[in-house]
Design a protein around this motif. Structure first.
Motif, mmCIF file in Angstrom:
data_model
loop_
_atom_site.group_PDB
_atom_site.id
_atom_site.type_symbol
_atom_site.label_atom_id
_atom_site.label_comp_id
_atom_site.label_asym_id
_atom_site.label_seq_id
_atom_site.Cartn_x
_atom_site.Cartn_y
_atom_site.Cartn_z
ATOM 1 N N GLN A 51 0.830 -1.207 0.000
ATOM 2 C CA GLN A 51 0.000 0.000 0.000
ATOM 3 C C GLN A 51 0.866 1.259 0.000
ATOM 4 O O GLN A 51 0.563 2.237 -0.685
ATOM 5 N N GLU A 52 1.945 1.217 0.754
ATOM 6 C CA GLU A 52 2.851 2.373 0.807
ATOM 7 C C GLU A 52 3.478 2.639 -0.560
ATOM 8 O O GLU A 52 3.599 3.791 -0.983
ATOM 9 N N LEU A 53 3.883 1.586 -1.258
ATOM 10 C CA LEU A 53 4.435 1.754 -2.612
ATOM 11 C C LEU A 53 3.381 2.323 -3.563
ATOM 12 O O LEU A 53 3.676 3.213 -4.369
ATOM 13 N N LYS A 54 2.150 1.817 -3.468
ATOM 14 C CA LYS A 54 1.066 2.326 -4.318
ATOM 15 C C LYS A 54 0.804 3.796 -4.041
ATOM 16 O O LYS A 54 0.632 4.590 -4.963
ATOM 17 N N LYS B 109 17.508 -0.899 4.947
ATOM 18 C CA LYS B 109 17.344 -0.329 3.603
ATOM 19 C C LYS B 109 15.891 0.086 3.369
ATOM 20 O O LYS B 109 15.622 1.151 2.817
ATOM 21 N N LEU B 110 14.958 -0.763 3.787
ATOM 22 C CA LEU B 110 13.540 -0.430 3.632
ATOM 23 C C LEU B 110 13.162 0.780 4.483
ATOM 24 O O LEU B 110 12.461 1.681 4.018
ATOM 25 N N ALA B 111 13.620 0.795 5.713
ATOM 26 C CA ALA B 111 13.318 1.919 6.604
ATOM 27 C C ALA B 111 13.887 3.212 6.036
ATOM 28 O O ALA B 111 13.206 4.255 6.038
ATOM 29 N N PHE C 183 11.704 4.317 3.075
ATOM 30 C CA PHE C 183 10.407 4.861 3.468
ATOM 31 C C PHE C 183 10.523 5.976 4.506
ATOM 32 O O PHE C 183 9.515 6.451 5.030
ATOM 33 N N SER C 184 11.746 6.384 4.827
ATOM 34 C CA SER C 184 12.006 7.461 5.803
ATOM 35 C C SER C 184 11.313 7.187 7.132
ATOM 36 O O SER C 184 10.560 8.011 7.655
ATOM 37 N N CYS C 185 11.567 6.006 7.662
ATOM 38 C CA CYS C 185 10.986 5.636 8.951
ATOM 39 C C CYS C 185 12.009 4.804 9.718
ATOM 40 O O CYS C 185 13.080 4.490 9.201
ATOM 41 N N SER C 186 11.676 4.455 10.943
ATOM 42 C CA SER C 186 12.544 3.567 11.714
ATOM 43 C C SER C 186 12.226 2.120 11.327
ATOM 44 O O SER C 186 11.156 1.847 10.771
#
Length: 173
Positions: free
Chosen positions: A5-8, A48-50, A53-56
């Motif tokens: 959902q975040e990618l979409k 890498k994912l965090a 997505f600019s998150c922890s």
């Protein structure tokens, strides 16, 4: 976080995310479509994912418990506990201040570490000590929640989510 959902929402394909993060497409596809659980991923993949997505790394997950591990007032590690595994983020490799050798361990291994921070289960009058803690049975997690895993011979201790305490509050000597 629902990665698909975040990618979409960001209008980014899995392929583009793969290129930007350096995570192989097949691995990322399996993660995004929940064929591989996030807690089964290597920490470097989670990082890498965090970052992408600019998150922890914690914000990638929805169901976890966190314990911070300290040496006196120095945070030396953080354990994020999931259903089957525990992810460890170490902030020092100093063996005197660190109790984890790996970045990922099983819940069983984590339970063993907690048990090492408790009294011997077969100790005389164990019921008396458990009673003083308000416990009825020997449960290493609950014992460590009450004692913070403090031991006489070292300065390592646990801080559980939501606690606002320091070494001065938990030290025994």
């Amino acid at each position: 976080m629902d990665l698909l959902q975040e990618l979409k929402t960001r209008n980014i394909s899995i392929n583009e995310c793969s290129k930007r993060t350096g995570i192989p497409y097949s691995a990322l596809f399996s993660i995004v479509h929940k064929k591989v659980k996030l807690e089964n991923c290597q920490y470097k993949t989670l990082k890498k994912l965090a970052d992408f997505f600019s998150c922890s790394t914690d914000e990638l997950f929805t169901d976890y418990t966190k314990i911070s591990i300290f040496w006196k007032n120095e945070k030396t590690a953080e354990a994020t506990i999931f259903e089957n595994e525990v992810l460890i983020e170490r902030f020092t490799l100093n063996p005197a201040k660190q109790i984890f050798a790996k970045e990922k361990i099983s819940r069983f291994e984590f339970g063993e570490i907690l048990q090492w921070r408790c009294w011997d289960q077969n100790r005389d009058n164990i019921e008396k000590y458990l009673f003083k803690l308000g416990l009825t049975d020997f449960n290493p997690y609950q014992i460590c929640r009450k004692t913070h895993g403090v031991m006489y011979q070292d300065k390592i201790w646990f801080k559980f989510d939501g606690e606002n305490i320091s070494w001065e509050d938990v030290k025994c000597c």
